[in-house]
Write an enzyme that holds these catalytic residues in place. Structure first.
Site, PDB file in Angstrom:
ATOM      1  CG  ASP A  87      -2.071  -0.798   1.177  1.00 12.17           C
ATOM      2  OD1 ASP A  87      -2.418  -1.180   0.060  1.00 12.17           O
ATOM      3  OD2 ASP A  87      -2.690  -1.051   2.229  1.00 12.17           O
ATOM      4  CE  LYS A 109      -7.690   0.249  -0.271  1.00 11.03           C
ATOM      5  NZ  LYS A 109      -8.898   0.932  -0.710  1.00 11.03           N
ATOM      6  N   GLY A 141       0.555  -0.388   9.239  1.00 12.83           N
ATOM      7  CA  GLY A 141      -0.018  -0.638  10.564  1.00 12.83           C
ATOM      8  C   GLY A 141      -0.408  -2.086  10.740  1.00 12.83           C
ATOM      9  CG  MET A 222      -8.017   6.966   7.480  1.00  6.65           C
ATOM     10  SD  MET A 222      -9.105   5.680   6.871  1.00  6.65           S
ATOM     11  CE  MET A 222      -9.779   5.024   8.378  1.00  6.65           C
TER      12      MET A 222
HETATM   13  C1  LIG Z   1      -6.499   3.339   6.025  1.00  5.53           C
HETATM   14  S1  LIG Z   1      -5.905   3.748   7.614  1.00  5.53           S
HETATM   15  C2  LIG Z   1      -4.844   2.373   7.878  1.00  5.53           C
HETATM   16  C3  LIG Z   1      -4.492   2.135   9.299  1.00  5.53           C
HETATM   17  C4  LIG Z   1      -3.508   0.995   9.500  1.00  5.53           C
HETATM   18  N1  LIG Z   1      -4.078  -0.263   9.119  1.00  5.53           N
HETATM   19  C5  LIG Z   1      -3.009   0.929  10.928  1.00  5.53           C
HETATM   20  O1  LIG Z   1      -3.292  -0.042  11.642  1.00  5.53           O
HETATM   21  O2  LIG Z   1      -2.310   1.879  11.331  1.00  5.53           O
HETATM   22  C6  LIG Z   1      -4.837   5.078   7.250  1.00  5.53           C
HETATM   23  C7  LIG Z   1      -4.693   6.063   8.380  1.00  5.53           C
HETATM   24  O3  LIG Z   1      -3.828   5.541   9.385  1.00  5.53           O
HETATM   25  C8  LIG Z   1      -3.132   6.596   9.983  1.00  5.53           C
HETATM   26  N2  LIG Z   1      -1.686   6.356   9.815  1.00  5.53           N
HETATM   27  C9  LIG Z   1      -1.099   5.321   9.219  1.00  5.53           C
HETATM   28  N3  LIG Z   1       0.241   5.405   9.294  1.00  5.53           N
HETATM   29  C10 LIG Z   1       0.506   6.546   9.966  1.00  5.53           C
HETATM   30  C11 LIG Z   1       1.680   7.208  10.377  1.00  5.53           C
HETATM   31  N4  LIG Z   1       2.910   6.699  10.123  1.00  5.53           N
HETATM   32  N5  LIG Z   1       1.563   8.355  11.069  1.00  5.53           N
HETATM   33  C12 LIG Z   1       0.359   8.881  11.368  1.00  5.53           C
HETATM   34  N6  LIG Z   1      -0.794   8.305  10.991  1.00  5.53           N
HETATM   35  C13 LIG Z   1      -0.728   7.153  10.310  1.00  5.53           C
HETATM   36  C14 LIG Z   1      -3.563   7.894   9.310  1.00  5.53           C
HETATM   37  O4  LIG Z   1      -4.617   8.424  10.078  1.00  5.53           O
HETATM   38  C15 LIG Z   1      -4.064   7.371   7.989  1.00  5.53           C
HETATM   39  O5  LIG Z   1      -4.989   8.251   7.411  1.00  5.53           O
END
Ligand SMILES: C[S@@+](CC[C@H](N)C(=O)[O-])C[C@H]1O[C@@H](n2cnc3c(N)ncnc32)[C@H](O)[C@@H]1O
Length: 308
Positions: A87, A109, A141, A222
């Site tokens: 992703d 994505k 994540g 997000m």
């Molecule tokens: C589609 S979600 C995916 C979340 C992911 N599966 C997780 O467990 O972190 C995407 C959101 O995760 C957050 N996000 C992911 N990586 C980040 C990072 N390194 N720093 C801050 N926010 C992050 C942001 O809010 C972003 O808009």
């Protein structure tokens, strides 16, 4: 083995299986004779046509960005996978941990991608697994936290493809740790809630009264685009304007930025700093502990120094 398998791929597979199997167990127990016997038996089996393994998918959480936050299992499977579908949120440093000759496929994505995209990903995963490949589906994540991992597992299971899910450090956990904000605290927060801030108008179905209550921490994923409406909804539902809040951008990466304030000051500060996605909004008294705690500051600085 070289004599039996002409293709490098087949040889690699044989060795990977052998080194995790009974021959390896015997060897580790000091029984070279049994290990030798077992290895020859497995080789004979493989030449008899049983060696071709079915394709499979590893649904792997890549963590928030710092490659050192990958789990050992994620690293191991990244080294095994023939193909990696990743992703937008997977950092380049994490991708570097993939097997050197693995095929890397970017599957985008970005926010606002149409609904077709997820179906395309399912179709690609299925096609590659049906070709007998070991496919690593690498997600930022954790795959099961706002990651649509459940849909991918269901789509593959419906076609009989084996899936291994490997949890990852979700952005909230990484961000909190690297920013020095404890998500729960005996005196300040007895629960922590992860909420999507992505819904139109920041969630018509969201229980704002529950999220506005004291004594907890709320983390919005997000939520950058909807920051104004999230803050307005919380205040309208009874959260005091003085409640501490922070936006953490690109958490755990060298470029990590943290903007702290309160519900009434954060918006202006985040705008001034031109905060962009990916970022998290953390709301709760625990945010103030970051400023109060020299120790946490130290942790962050240590990390930043190491990155530099
Ligand atoms: C589609 S979600 C995916 C979340 C992911 N599966 C997780 O467990 O972190 C995407 C959101 O995760 C957050 N996000 C992911 N990586 C980040 C990072 N390194 N720093 C801050 N926010 C992050 C942001 O809010 C972003 O808009």
């Amino acid at each position: 083995v070289k004599h039996t398998f002409r293709r490098l791929d087949d040889r690699r597979r044989f060795w990977e299986e052998a080194l995790e199997g009974r021959a390896a167990t015997h060897a580790l127990a000091g029984r070279a004779d049994l290990a030798d016997f077992e290895l020859r038996r497995e080789l004979k089996h493989a030449t008899a046509g049983h060696g071709r393994r079915k394709g499979e998918v590893y649904l792997v959480g890549a963590g928030p960005g710092d490659p050192d936050l990958l789990t050992l299992k994620a690293s191991r499977l990244l080294q095994q996978a023939d193909v990696v579908l990743y992703d937008r949120l997977v950092s380049p440093a994490v991708l570097e941990r993939a097997r050197r000759d693995a095929e890397l496929i970017f599957v985008g994505k970005a926010p606002g991608d149409g609904p077709g995209t997820q179906e395309d990903i399912h179709a690609q995963l299925l096609r590659l697994a049906q070709q007998g490949k070991r496919v690593c589906r690498l997600k930022g994540g954790d795959p099961f936290v706002f990651g649509r991992g459940g849909e991918e597992v269901a789509a593959l299971a419906a076609e009989g493809i084996p899936v291994t899910v490997v949890p990852g450090i979700t952005a909230a956990l990484g961000a909190a740790a690297y920013a020095g904000i404890p998500l729960t605290h005996r005196d300040h927060a007895h629960s922590v809630t992860f909420v999507t801030g992505h819904e139109p108008a920041a969630g018509a179905g969201t229980d704002w009264a529950a999220l506005a209550r004291a004594g907890q921490t709320v983390v919005f994923y997000m939520g950058v685009a909807n920051l104004p409406s999230i803050v307005a909804n919380l205040v309208a539902a009874g959260a005091p304007a003085s409640r501490p809040a922070a936006v953490i951008e690109r958490a755990t990466l060298a470029e990590q930025r943290i903007v702290t304030g309160t519900l009434d000051t954060l918006l202006a500060r985040a705008n001034a700093a031109r905060v962009q996605s990916p970022a998290l909004l953390v709301v709760g008294d625990v945010v103030a502990l970051r400023d109060a705690s020299a120790g946490a500051e130290h942790v962050v600085q240590l990390h930043e120094a190491r990155r530099a």
